[in-house]
Design an enzyme around this catalytic site. Structure first.
Site, mmCIF file in Angstrom:
data_model
loop_
_atom_site.group_PDB
_atom_site.id
_atom_site.type_symbol
_atom_site.label_atom_id
_atom_site.label_comp_id
_atom_site.label_asym_id
_atom_site.label_seq_id
_atom_site.Cartn_x
_atom_site.Cartn_y
_atom_site.Cartn_z
ATOM 1 N N ASP A 1 0.851 -1.077 -0.032
ATOM 2 C CA ASP A 1 0.069 0.053 -0.031
ATOM 3 C C ASP A 1 0.829 1.328 0.088
ATOM 4 O O ASP A 1 2.041 1.426 0.524
ATOM 5 C CB ASP A 1 -0.941 -0.147 1.414
ATOM 6 C CG ASP A 1 -2.005 0.896 0.987
ATOM 7 O OD1 ASP A 1 -2.323 1.517 -0.222
ATOM 8 O OD2 ASP A 1 -2.848 1.248 2.201
ATOM 9 N N ASN B 1 -10.953 -2.374 -5.480
ATOM 10 C CA ASN B 1 -10.169 -1.178 -6.282
ATOM 11 C C ASN B 1 -10.853 -1.132 -7.703
ATOM 12 O O ASN B 1 -10.288 -0.167 -8.365
ATOM 13 C CB ASN B 1 -8.716 -1.777 -6.438
ATOM 14 C CG ASN B 1 -7.839 -1.671 -5.119
ATOM 15 O OD1 ASN B 1 -6.875 -2.464 -4.707
ATOM 16 N ND2 ASN B 1 -8.109 -0.733 -4.058
HETATM 17 C C1 IPE Z 1 -5.507 -2.551 -0.081
HETATM 18 O O1 IPE Z 1 -5.338 -1.093 -0.297
HETATM 19 C C2 IPE Z 1 -5.354 -3.092 -1.428
HETATM 20 C C3 IPE Z 1 -4.000 -3.128 -2.144
HETATM 21 C C4 IPE Z 1 -2.785 -2.887 -1.457
HETATM 22 C C5 IPE Z 1 -3.944 -3.796 -3.443
HETATM 23 P P1 IPE Z 1 -6.311 -0.212 -0.367
HETATM 24 O O2 IPE Z 1 -5.495 1.321 -0.602
HETATM 25 O O3 IPE Z 1 -7.221 -0.518 -1.560
HETATM 26 O O4 IPE Z 1 -6.859 -0.461 0.949
HETATM 27 P P2 IPE Z 1 -7.776 0.979 1.789
HETATM 28 O O5 IPE Z 1 -9.060 1.454 0.891
HETATM 29 O O6 IPE Z 1 -7.056 1.761 2.272
HETATM 30 O O7 IPE Z 1 -8.413 0.195 2.867
HETATM 31 C C1 IPE Z 2 -1.583 0.453 -3.362
HETATM 32 O O1 IPE Z 2 -1.216 1.826 -3.427
HETATM 33 C C2 IPE Z 2 -1.990 -0.158 -4.681
HETATM 34 C C3 IPE Z 2 -3.399 -0.548 -4.951
HETATM 35 C C4 IPE Z 2 -4.252 -0.385 -4.186
HETATM 36 C C5 IPE Z 2 -3.698 -0.760 -6.425
HETATM 37 P P1 IPE Z 2 -2.471 2.697 -3.299
HETATM 38 O O2 IPE Z 2 -2.889 3.155 -4.520
HETATM 39 O O3 IPE Z 2 -3.930 2.131 -2.403
HETATM 40 O O4 IPE Z 2 -1.812 4.127 -2.449
HETATM 41 P P2 IPE Z 2 -2.555 5.064 -1.558
HETATM 42 O O5 IPE Z 2 -2.866 4.456 -0.408
HETATM 43 O O6 IPE Z 2 -3.559 5.696 -2.209
HETATM 44 O O7 IPE Z 2 -1.292 5.805 -1.165
HETATM 45 MG MG MG Z 3 -4.100 2.476 -0.485
#
Ligand code: IPE
Ligand code: IPE
Ligand code: MG
Length: 240
Positions: free
Chosen positions: A27, A75
């Site tokens: 993340d 996502n």
């Molecule tokens: C969890 O991260 C999913 C991945 C890292 C692929 P998200 O960024 O989607 O999760 P939330 O929304 O912060 O809980």
């Molecule tokens: C994790 O990074 C990757 C996916 C969830 C696809 P994020 O895209 O959630 O990055 P943040 O949490 O917005 O920084």
């Molecule tokens: Mg995230």
């Protein structure tokens, strides 16, 4: 513990226990990009480069299973430009790295609902898994279009469709995406969020968790090492 010959004592000093199955919630890509005034997709690109390095490092350390959370069922609800960017990175990863994974004797599993993908991507994913299915050095599981609740429900529905009205834990586990894969021992989440966001809900029953503020693209070998040293200090009791 099995130490690979390539490692020196100093380098791996302190790593006395290595998890058999490490899982990572990768993340923080978006925030990494925003901090640099870059589009979010640039963060995903940097994150995917770090993922490639992490796979090699885990294999080198003697970890047998690595599961990464790359894209959740939730996502799909992000804006279309971001989703398209992530899918493009995924497609180019497959083209570039599947032959390399094969050379390294790495097996690939995709955990998730492939029905969400367009036909071409779905077929490419299925073909990649098939090509690497007999590899034995290391198992890489990519949770892609993955949701823990979704996984549990599809398992229940599959078992009902088979006519079952009562199942054992073992039968249930065989209907999960992770069939045949041992439960994760250690789950790392980067970026400072301290939640599991629908990841491996069933399988993580006795996993150890590690949360770090480091954003995924910055989570390098030394950060992984720190996390593994912490894992070595945990006392797992499994209720005993
Ligand atoms: C969890 O991260 C999913 C991945 C890292 C692929 P998200 O960024 O989607 O999760 P939330 O929304 O912060 O809980
Ligand atoms: C994790 O990074 C990757 C996916 C969830 C696809 P994020 O895209 O959630 O990055 P943040 O949490 O917005 O920084
Ligand atoms: Mg995230």
């Amino acid at each position: 513990m099995i130490f690979s010959k390539k490692r020196t004592k100093t380098e791996d000093n302190g790593l006395n226990v290595i998890p058999n199955h490490l899982a990572i919630i990768m993340d923080g890509n978006g925030r990494w990009a925003t901090k640099r005034h870059l589009p979010r997709t640039a963060g995903h690109k940097a994150g995917s480069e770090n993922f490639v390095k992490t796979v090699d490092e885990c294999a080198r350390l003697g970890i047998k299973y690595l599961t990464v959370y790359a894209f959740s069922t939730e996502n799909w609800n992000r804006n279309q430009t971001e989703v398209d960017g992530i899918m493009e990175i995924m497609r180019s990863y497959i083209v570039k790295y599947v032959p390399i994974l094969d050379k390294k004797n790495i097996r690939l599993r995709i955990l998730g609902d492939l029905n969400y993908f367009d036909e071409e991507s779905r077929n490419a994913l299925i073909a990649s898994v098939k090509k690497l299915e007999n590899n034995t050095a290391f198992t890489l599981c990519i949770a892609l279009s993955y949701g823990g609740r979704h996984e549990i429900l599809q398992a229940v529905n599959r078992l009902l469709a088979e006519g079952k009205n009562e199942v054992t834990e073992k039968e249930f586990e065989e209907a999960l995406y992770t069939a045949g894969i041992p439960d994760p021992d250690f789950i790392i989440r980067t970026s400072g969020e301290e939640r599991i966001s629908n990841f491996l809900l069933w399988q993580s029953a006795y996993a150890e968790y590690y949360f770090t503020k480091v954003l995924w693209p910055d989570f390098d070998e030394s950060e992984l090492r720190k996390a593994l040293v912490e894992f070595g200090k945990r006392k797992r009791r499994f209720g005993k």
